[in-house]
Design an enzyme around this catalytic site. Structure first.
Site, PDB file in Angstrom:
ATOM      1  N   ASN A 199       0.883  -1.175   0.000  1.00  0.00           N
ATOM      2  CA  ASN A 199       0.000   0.000   0.000  1.00  0.00           C
ATOM      3  C   ASN A 199       0.913   1.216   0.000  1.00  0.00           C
ATOM      4  OD1 ASN A 199      -1.770   2.061   0.499  1.00  0.00           O
ATOM      5  ND2 ASN A 199      -2.243   1.445   2.617  1.00  0.00           N
ATOM      6  N   LYS A 244       0.235   4.232  -0.338  1.00  0.00           N
ATOM      7  CA  LYS A 244      -0.367   5.468   0.198  1.00  0.00           C
ATOM      8  C   LYS A 244      -0.047   6.619  -0.764  1.00  0.00           C
ATOM      9  CE  LYS A 244      -0.188   3.469   4.741  1.00  0.00           C
ATOM     10  NZ  LYS A 244      -0.216   3.667   6.188  1.00  0.00           N
ATOM     11  N   HIS A 269      -9.607   1.586   4.602  1.00  0.00           N
ATOM     12  CA  HIS A 269      -8.356   1.786   5.343  1.00  0.00           C
ATOM     13  C   HIS A 269      -8.616   2.765   6.486  1.00  0.00           C
ATOM     14  CE1 HIS A 269      -4.290   2.969   6.345  1.00  0.00           C
ATOM     15  NE2 HIS A 269      -3.892   1.852   5.766  1.00  0.00           N
ATOM     16  N   GLU A 326      -7.042   5.182   7.518  1.00  0.00           N
ATOM     17  CA  GLU A 326      -6.815   6.596   7.180  1.00  0.00           C
ATOM     18  C   GLU A 326      -8.030   7.171   6.462  1.00  0.00           C
ATOM     19  OE1 GLU A 326      -3.032   5.923   5.264  1.00  0.00           O
ATOM     20  OE2 GLU A 326      -2.179   5.401   7.209  1.00  0.00           O
ATOM     21  N   GLU A 355      -5.700  -4.400  10.548  1.00  0.00           N
ATOM     22  CA  GLU A 355      -4.658  -3.397  10.740  1.00  0.00           C
ATOM     23  C   GLU A 355      -4.960  -2.590  12.005  1.00  0.00           C
ATOM     24  OE1 GLU A 355      -2.569  -2.445   6.725  1.00  0.00           O
ATOM     25  OE2 GLU A 355      -4.233  -1.067   7.010  1.00  0.00           O
ATOM     26  N   GLY A 360       2.297   2.562  10.677  1.00  0.00           N
ATOM     27  CA  GLY A 360       3.279   3.631  10.507  1.00  0.00           C
ATOM     28  C   GLY A 360       3.995   4.025  11.786  1.00  0.00           C
ATOM     29  N   SER A 386       3.157  -1.900  10.462  1.00  0.00           N
ATOM     30  CA  SER A 386       4.586  -2.000  10.762  1.00  0.00           C
ATOM     31  C   SER A 386       5.167  -3.386  10.484  1.00  0.00           C
ATOM     32  CB  SER A 386       4.869  -1.574  12.210  1.00  0.00           C
ATOM     33  OG  SER A 386       4.520  -0.213  12.401  1.00  0.00           O
TER      34      SER A 386
HETATM   35  P1  PGA Z   1       2.663   0.439   7.651  1.00  0.00           P
HETATM   36  O1  PGA Z   1       1.199   0.689   7.012  1.00  0.00           O
HETATM   37  O2  PGA Z   1       3.161  -0.864   7.107  1.00  0.00           O
HETATM   38  O3  PGA Z   1       3.480   1.618   7.181  1.00  0.00           O
HETATM   39  O4  PGA Z   1       2.489   0.414   9.120  1.00  0.00           O
HETATM   40  C1  PGA Z   1       0.315  -0.370   6.782  1.00  0.00           C
HETATM   41  C2  PGA Z   1      -0.960   0.166   6.172  1.00  0.00           C
HETATM   42  O5  PGA Z   1      -1.419   1.243   6.578  1.00  0.00           O
HETATM   43  O6  PGA Z   1      -1.549  -0.475   5.276  1.00  0.00           O
END
Ligand code: PGA
Length: 260
Positions: free
Chosen positions: A12, A14, A99, A101, A171, A177, A215
């Site tokens: 992903n 982003k 997601h 976000e 998640e 992140g 992460s």
């Molecule tokens: P990350 O994000 O691996 O940077 O923690 C995962 C995601 O939001 O899909």
């Protein structure tokens, strides 16, 4: 009877990338993926403007591509929205929906996420449905209630046959992140709960791929992917680094899960 579930690792990106850097990353991942065993599937979900680039550079490779969102509407006067059919025009396989976000910054409810999943399925895309609790929710013992309600809203909008074609990504918001992954025990516990919830929808739904995200790094991937109900990962930050992403895909190859 036991059967092997194959592994799925999806990047992903982003809101990262530019044409020149993307080209190197896409070509590198496509090249590296050739060495992966057949039991590992790989995908990357890129920003909408780069779907054409992904199609051009990943077409014919082991790596599938997808979008990070999709409109809940089929078409019409929805300025700025992207329809599932438009994503399919670029031969994409996946669309991430729900997601955290999107839920947090764009106020997407689980009902909207369910509509997005349905639009994606109807157009021929595989929706990657994200669920996850915040740190406050985990600490107050609400994890199962929160992720259960997020998943149920989507399952309620789908037939058993449709639900059998989704992918679910767990998640935890506090792990995204932050560099602080869930432990493999924490992740497995939630995955087992989600698996039971899926199975309650029908036998065909019990084995949908359940990805862990938050992460994931080369250092923790193998341990996470070894868990019984973890069928792969949704990878944010580490998917932007060719070597890290391929190392995570390789870790998936070592941990094909055994389904009952
Ligand atoms: P990350 O994000 O691996 O940077 O923690 C995962 C995601 O939001 O899909």
């Amino acid at each position: 009877m036991t059967k092997l579930r194959s592994k799925l690792v999806v990047g992903n990106w982003k809101m990262h990338g530019r044409l020149a850097a993307n080209a190197a990353l896409l070509q590198g991942v496509a090249r590296g993926a050739q060495a992966l065993p057949a039991g590992v599937q790989v995908g990357v979900c890129v920003p909408f403007p780069y779907l054409a680039q992904a199609q051009a550079l990943l077409g014919g490779s082991r790596v599938a591509w997808g979008a990070q969102d999709v409109s809940a509407h089929e078409q019409g006067a929805y300025t700025g929205e992207i329809a599932a059919g438009m994503i399919v025009d670029f031969e994409a396989a996946y669309a991430i929906v729900g997601h955290s976000e999107r839920r947090a910054y764009h106020a997407e409810s689980s009902e909207v996420v369910a509509q997005k999943a349905l639009r994606a399925l109807t157009a021929g895309l595989t929706p990657i449905v994200c669920v996850g609790e915040t740190l406050a929710q985990r600490e107050s013992g609400e994890t199962a209630r929160v992720v259960g309600a997020q998943l149920d809203a989507v399952l309620a909008a789908l037939s058993e046959q449709e639900a059998a074609r989704i992918v679910v990504a767990y998640e935890p918001v506090w792990a995204i992140g932050t560099g602080k992954s869930a432990t493999s025990e924490q992740a497995q516990e939630v995955h087992a709960f989600l698996r039971a919830r899926l199975a309650a929808k029908g036998a065909a739904v019990a084995n949908v791929p359940l990805l862990y995200g938050g992460s994931v790094k080369p250092e923790n991937a193998a341990e996470l992917f070894r868990q019984e109900d973890i069928d792969g990962g949704l990878i944010g930050g580490a998917s932007l680094k060719e070597g890290d992403f391929l190392a995570i895909c390789t870790a998936a190859a070592a941990g094909e899960s055994v389904a009952g």
